[in-house]
Design a protein around this motif. Structure first.
Motif, PDB file in Angstrom:
ATOM      1  N   SER A  12       0.827  -1.215   0.000  1.00 26.34           N
ATOM      2  CA  SER A  12       0.000   0.000   0.000  1.00 26.34           C
ATOM      3  C   SER A  12       0.860   1.263   0.000  1.00 26.34           C
ATOM      4  O   SER A  12       0.537   2.246  -0.671  1.00 26.34           O
ATOM      5  CB  SER A  12      -0.932   0.023   1.209  1.00 26.34           C
ATOM      6  N   THR A  13       1.943   1.235   0.731  1.00 27.71           N
ATOM      7  CA  THR A  13       2.852   2.379   0.766  1.00 27.71           C
ATOM      8  C   THR A  13       3.503   2.578  -0.596  1.00 27.71           C
ATOM      9  O   THR A  13       3.567   3.704  -1.111  1.00 27.71           O
ATOM     10  CB  THR A  13       3.933   2.171   1.845  1.00 27.71           C
ATOM     11  N   TYR A  14       3.981   1.486  -1.189  1.00 29.34           N
ATOM     12  CA  TYR A  14       4.569   1.580  -2.530  1.00 29.34           C
ATOM     13  C   TYR A  14       3.540   2.095  -3.542  1.00 29.34           C
ATOM     14  O   TYR A  14       3.859   2.927  -4.389  1.00 29.34           O
ATOM     15  CB  TYR A  14       5.123   0.234  -2.983  1.00 29.34           C
ATOM     16  N   ALA A  15       2.326   1.606  -3.444  1.00 30.63           N
ATOM     17  CA  ALA A  15       1.274   2.039  -4.370  1.00 30.63           C
ATOM     18  C   ALA A  15       1.033   3.537  -4.265  1.00 30.63           C
ATOM     19  O   ALA A  15       0.901   4.235  -5.278  1.00 30.63           O
ATOM     20  CB  ALA A  15      -0.020   1.269  -4.102  1.00 30.63           C
ATOM     21  N   ARG A  16       0.998   4.040  -3.047  1.00 27.89           N
ATOM     22  CA  ARG A  16       0.778   5.485  -2.844  1.00 27.89           C
ATOM     23  C   ARG A  16       1.936   6.300  -3.408  1.00 27.89           C
ATOM     24  O   ARG A  16       1.737   7.349  -4.030  1.00 27.89           O
ATOM     25  CB  ARG A  16       0.595   5.771  -1.345  1.00 27.89           C
ATOM     26  N   LEU A  17       3.150   5.818  -3.204  1.00 32.36           N
ATOM     27  CA  LEU A  17       4.316   6.498  -3.768  1.00 32.36           C
ATOM     28  C   LEU A  17       4.255   6.525  -5.295  1.00 32.36           C
ATOM     29  O   LEU A  17       4.540   7.553  -5.927  1.00 32.36           O
ATOM     30  CB  LEU A  17       5.604   5.811  -3.310  1.00 32.36           C
ATOM     31  N   LEU A  18       3.866   5.408  -5.890  1.00 32.46           N
ATOM     32  CA  LEU A  18       3.755   5.338  -7.351  1.00 32.46           C
ATOM     33  C   LEU A  18       2.675   6.277  -7.866  1.00 32.46           C
ATOM     34  O   LEU A  18       2.840   6.921  -8.914  1.00 32.46           O
ATOM     35  CB  LEU A  18       3.480   3.903  -7.799  1.00 32.46           C
TER      36      LEU A  18
ATOM     37  N   LEU B 211       0.823  -4.125  -7.334  1.00 30.37           N
ATOM     38  CA  LEU B 211       1.911  -3.187  -7.594  1.00 30.37           C
ATOM     39  C   LEU B 211       2.275  -3.136  -9.070  1.00 30.37           C
ATOM     40  O   LEU B 211       2.631  -2.072  -9.592  1.00 30.37           O
ATOM     41  CB  LEU B 211       3.135  -3.547  -6.749  1.00 30.37           C
ATOM     42  N   GLY B 212       2.182  -4.259  -9.753  1.00 27.79           N
ATOM     43  CA  GLY B 212       2.422  -4.261 -11.200  1.00 27.79           C
ATOM     44  C   GLY B 212       1.474  -3.315 -11.907  1.00 27.79           C
ATOM     45  O   GLY B 212       1.882  -2.543 -12.789  1.00 27.79           O
ATOM     46  N   ASN B 213       0.218  -3.337 -11.509  1.00 24.67           N
ATOM     47  CA  ASN B 213      -0.768  -2.429 -12.106  1.00 24.67           C
ATOM     48  C   ASN B 213      -0.421  -0.968 -11.813  1.00 24.67           C
ATOM     49  O   ASN B 213      -0.512  -0.114 -12.700  1.00 24.67           O
ATOM     50  CB  ASN B 213      -2.172  -2.751 -11.585  1.00 24.67           C
ATOM     51  N   HIS B 214       0.001  -0.699 -10.599  1.00 22.24           N
ATOM     52  CA  HIS B 214       0.386   0.677 -10.247  1.00 22.24           C
ATOM     53  C   HIS B 214       1.630   1.117 -11.016  1.00 22.24           C
ATOM     54  O   HIS B 214       1.746   2.292 -11.380  1.00 22.24           O
ATOM     55  CB  HIS B 214       0.594   0.811  -8.737  1.00 22.24           C
TER      56      HIS B 214
END
Length: 102
Positions: A8-14, A44-47
């Protein structure tokens, strides 16, 4: 002692990198995702596909798409959308046809 970063954190950064068209920073986040062992995470791949597309790097978006061990409808839709938005209608149609065959 380091803090554990989740998907979730990585997704928000992306999302922020895509919004700001911050390609270099997005690539750094991508490298962190790979080193954390989350590179095969569909979410994450989608993000990553969305971030690269928003940063005008459809080539990198496609690399992520091609390397995903699993894809969902969102993966296909965002890659097709990336092609269409960046002036590659033939690639968008071809990918749509590949999606229907899968």
């Amino acid at each position: 002692q380091g803090v554990l970063v989740d998907s979730s954190t990585y997704a928000r950064l992306l999302q922020e990198c895509g919004k700001r068209k911050a390609l270099a920073e997005g690539m750094q986040v991508h490298a962190c995702i790979v080193s954390s062992g989350l590179k095969s995470n569909v979410f994450l791949g989608n993000h990553l596909i969305v971030m690269y597309s928003k940063c005008d790097s459809v080539v990198n978006a496609r690399k992520v798409f091609d390397r995903m061990p699993q894809r969902n409808v969102f993966s296909w839709a965002k890659m097709i959308d990336g092609y269409a938005r960046h002036g590659y209608p033939e690639a968008a149609v071809k990918l749509f046809q590949e999606m229907q065959e899968e």
